[in-house]
Design an enzyme around this catalytic site. Structure first.
Site, short mmCIF file in Angstrom:
data_model
loop_
_atom_site.label_atom_id
_atom_site.label_comp_id
_atom_site.label_asym_id
_atom_site.label_seq_id
_atom_site.Cartn_x
_atom_site.Cartn_y
_atom_site.Cartn_z
CE LYS A 122 2.72 0.15 5.18
NZ LYS A 122 2.76 0.05 3.28
CD GLU B 274 -3.51 0.95 2.17
OE1 GLU B 274 -2.95 0.65 3.29
OE2 GLU B 274 -3.96 2.33 2.55
NE ARG C 237 3.79 -8.22 10.86
CZ ARG C 237 3.39 -7.25 10.31
NH1 ARG C 237 2.77 -7.43 9.32
NH2 ARG C 237 3.68 -5.59 9.48
P1 ATP Z 1 2.74 -2.08 7.98
O1 ATP Z 1 2.19 -2.96 8.97
O2 ATP Z 1 3.86 -2.28 7.85
O3 ATP Z 1 2.13 -1.02 7.21
P2 ATP Z 1 1.61 -3.82 5.74
O4 ATP Z 1 1.21 -5.14 5.90
O5 ATP Z 1 0.05 -2.48 5.86
O6 ATP Z 1 2.62 -3.09 6.53
P3 ATP Z 1 1.65 -3.27 3.16
O7 ATP Z 1 2.21 -2.06 2.19
O8 ATP Z 1 0.07 -3.68 3.07
O9 ATP Z 1 1.89 -3.42 4.25
O10 ATP Z 1 2.32 -4.68 2.49
C1 ATP Z 1 2.95 -5.12 1.67
C2 ATP Z 1 3.64 -6.61 2.23
O11 ATP Z 1 4.43 -6.77 2.37
C3 ATP Z 1 2.10 -7.32 2.30
O12 ATP Z 1 1.91 -8.69 1.40
C4 ATP Z 1 2.19 -7.72 3.43
O13 ATP Z 1 1.88 -8.94 3.87
C5 ATP Z 1 3.72 -7.95 2.86
N1 ATP Z 1 4.44 -7.68 4.33
C6 ATP Z 1 4.66 -6.19 5.56
N2 ATP Z 1 5.33 -6.10 6.56
C7 ATP Z 1 5.99 -7.35 6.82
C8 ATP Z 1 6.53 -8.19 6.98
N3 ATP Z 1 7.65 -7.57 8.83
N4 ATP Z 1 7.43 -9.60 7.30
C9 ATP Z 1 6.57 -9.80 6.27
N5 ATP Z 1 6.03 -9.53 5.55
C10 ATP Z 1 5.88 -7.74 5.35
MG MG Z 2 -1.34 -2.83 4.46
#
Ligand code: ATP
Ligand code: MG
Length: 569
Positions: A279, A44, A269
């Site tokens: 983020k 995102e 994760r």
């Molecule tokens: P955050 O919680 O940091 O905002 P998010 O999952 O909302 O992370 P996205 O931009 O939606 O962020 O994530 C893009 C991809 O990266 C998704 O497939 C998500 O599952 C993966 N991802 C995000 N954080 C991690 C992590 N700590 N370890 C492994 N994969 C991750």
């Molecule tokens: Mg997300």
């Protein structure tokens, strides 16, 4: 014959599969989706990528690579209130820097028309309806997983009514939050995500790509699986918190898909000690000026790690080292540091630099003489060659390398004892000069002219305990260095259950700036992001704001490797 055996072993190593790879391997054998493998990385664009995303990137692109498939980059841009073009650009830069090439670049927002059409189809089939209750009421009616839910009074409203209101919502007639579109699934399901989940919400927000065209935006659950389906993704790999969403992912696909369809699979994760990995929290650090932007070298962002001096190889190796698991845990930050140290040890040229200088004067070296001495660029790499560095009467050495009243085991410089100056001569401490406050301002020594390193003389082979790094004062280049340490003083700053905030644990000593440092003149050639080992000190890289007149080095990591020591225990 011997060659054969070696190849076999390599093959074995390469064929050990993680659990996601095993699933895919099986799918291929069973001919699922005709054996195609197509993954995607779906960020995102609401912030910069962090090291957790790097794990997901390495996994998704790695799967495509391993199974001769493809990996798309898809921006999951369904929430315009938080998303920006700046983030899109930064995400693309970071993925490329990590060394990956996406097959196609897509945006969930490109599918808004299709998603809208599917929503209308669901309404017409009696599988979706407009609810007009406040959000709190809807949440309350979902009750708990063990109790039946309460149906919304709008659940059985006529299809025509829902269709009309949905169109009005799209056209901007209704206020934010006043109405939503819900899927009509099962208010008694033990899975809360199936209790009539929200598909669309009203948001009068400007979208970074679709502008003001839309006043309604789809929820993650109604956009993600459908986007996967449109792109013909075969394996939709995501983190464990989406495991409970999987039945809903399937339910939506059941309504719209025919033929090939994606399968969602979940992995744990990445959590890393002494930092935070969301983020939202990283944005808070940036917005509250607790760090100097998203690429502050203390941030766990990819851009921060890059500015800190991490290499793409070290981050990819890190992702390999930690592997892919089904259960969450916290990885020690030392593992990441170990990976960059290992890479830089092989690749970073060695130079001499003194970060906390004190003058060393060689009394028996002539005042106007200077000579060029030969130094190896990297003893770990035969092909790295050597360079010349100037030597003269007045040098700088590290203040902590001299002690006036030294204990027996102090194998550095003290009065009356000998040490070697690296790549140069053996010297002996003779006297010191102090200022009125008792600080040492000059150390005087004598040198043995026959002891030059590599000269082959008896004196040069003499063993002395202790070798010091140095720079010639009149040739040295002055620079500033940022010594970084962990951003948090607690291993799990965001995981506390005692009501404290993660920001309470910010390490007040996470940045120490030294601005009176000196390096050998070869650093004048260095460009931003160039990486070096400062001998006996650590790995450093040239900051992106560094110029010839204002040279700035960031410390990537110290030389000491606490992790491999831990491993040996
Ligand atoms: P955050 O919680 O940091 O905002 P998010 O999952 O909302 O992370 P996205 O931009 O939606 O962020 O994530 C893009 C991809 O990266 C998704 O497939 C998500 O599952 C993966 N991802 C995000 N954080 C991690 C992590 N700590 N370890 C492994 N994969 C991750
Ligand atoms: Mg997300």
């Amino acid at each position: 014959m011997k060659q054969d055996i070696i190849n076999k072993e390599e093959e074995n190593e390469n064929t050990s599969l993680n659990f996601i790879e095993e699933i895919i391997d099986n799918d291929i054998k069973e001919g699922v989706n005709n054996g195609r493998v197509h993954t995607r990385f779906p960020p995102e664009p609401n912030g910069y990528l962090h090291i957790g995303h790097a794990k997901s990137i390495c996994l998704n692109f790695g799967l495509a690579d391993r199974f001769n498939g493809h990996c798309n980059l898809r921006f999951d841009d369904t929430n315009p209130s938080k998303e920006e073009q700046e983030y899109v650009d930064a995400i693309k830069e970071d993925i490329s820097w990590l060394g990956f090439k996406w097959h196609q670049e897509h945006y969930a927002s490109d599918y808004f028309d299709q998603l809208y059409a599917w929503a209308i189809k669901l309404i017409k089939e009696g599988k979706a309806y407009i609810d007009e209750q406040p959000q709190e009421e809807i949440s309350k009616q979902r009750t708990t997983p063990t109790e039946p839910g309460i149906e919304s009074p709008y659940r059985n409203r006529p299809v025509e009514e829902s269709l009309k209101i949905f169109e009005e919502m799209k056209n901007g007639v209704h206020a934010d939050g006043s109405k939503i579109l819900r899927a009509k699934i099962d208010m008694n399901s033990p899975n809360m995500h199936m209790r009539d989940p929200i598909m669309y919400r009203i948001m009068h927000a400007h979208h970074h790509r679709t502008g003001d065209k839309w006043n309604i935006y789809p929820m993650y659950d109604f956009a993600h699986g459908q986007s996967d389906y449109i792109e013909k993704i075969t394996h939709s790999v995501c983190t464990l918190e989406f495991e409970n969403h999987r039945p809903l992912y399937e339910w939506f696909l059941d309504q719209i898909a025919d033929g090939d369809r994606p399968k969602q699979r979940e992995f744990a994760r990445l959590n890393l000690s002494y930092t935070v990995m969301s983020k939202r929290k990283l944005l808070e650090l940036v917005e509250k000026d607790l760090v100097n932007g998203w690429d502050d070298p203390r941030m766990p962002t990819i851009s921060g790690l890059r500015r800190r001096g991490y290499t793409p190889e070290s981050i990819r190796n890190f992702a390999n080292t930690i592997g892919v698991a089904k259960r969450e845990n916290i990885i020690d930050l030392a593992v990441l540091e170990h990976c960059v140290r290992e890479d830089l040890n092989k690749t970073a040229p060695r130079i001499m630099a003194v970060v906390d200088p004190v003058k060393l004067i060689i009394d028996n070296y002539s005042d106007d003489k200077s000579e060029m001495l030969i130094a190896e660029n990297n003893p770990e790499n035969e092909n790295s060659g050597s360079r010349e560095m100037p030597f003269s009467k007045v040098l700088y050495i590290e203040r902590e390398d001299f002690m006036e009243d030294a204990p027996k085991k102090f194998f550095r410089l003290t009065l009356g004892k000998e040490v070697r100056l690296k790549n140069a001569y053996i010297i002996k401490g003779e006297s010191i000069v102090k200022d009125n406050d008792g600080n040492i301002t000059e150390i005087h020594c004598t040198y043995d002219p026959d002891s030059k390193s590599g000269s082959g003389t008896e004196a040069s082979k003499r063993k002395v305990k202790g070798t010091l790094h140095w720079v010639s004062a009149k040739h040295a280049v002055k620079f500033k260095t940022n010594l970084y340490d962990r951003l948090f003083s607690n291993a799990d700053p965001a995981g506390k259950k005692d009501g404290s905030d993660f920001k309470d644990y910010i390490n007040p000593d996470s940045l120490k700036v030294l601005d009176n440092c000196y390096a050998e003149p070869s650093v004048l050639e260095a460009k931003p992001e160039d990486r070096f080992q400062f001998q006996r000190i650590g790995y450093f890289c040239v900051d992106k704001d560094s110029t010839k007149d204002n040279l700035i080095f960031n410390r990537t990591v110290t030389l000491k490797d606490s992790w491999s020591k831990q491993k040996k225990k």
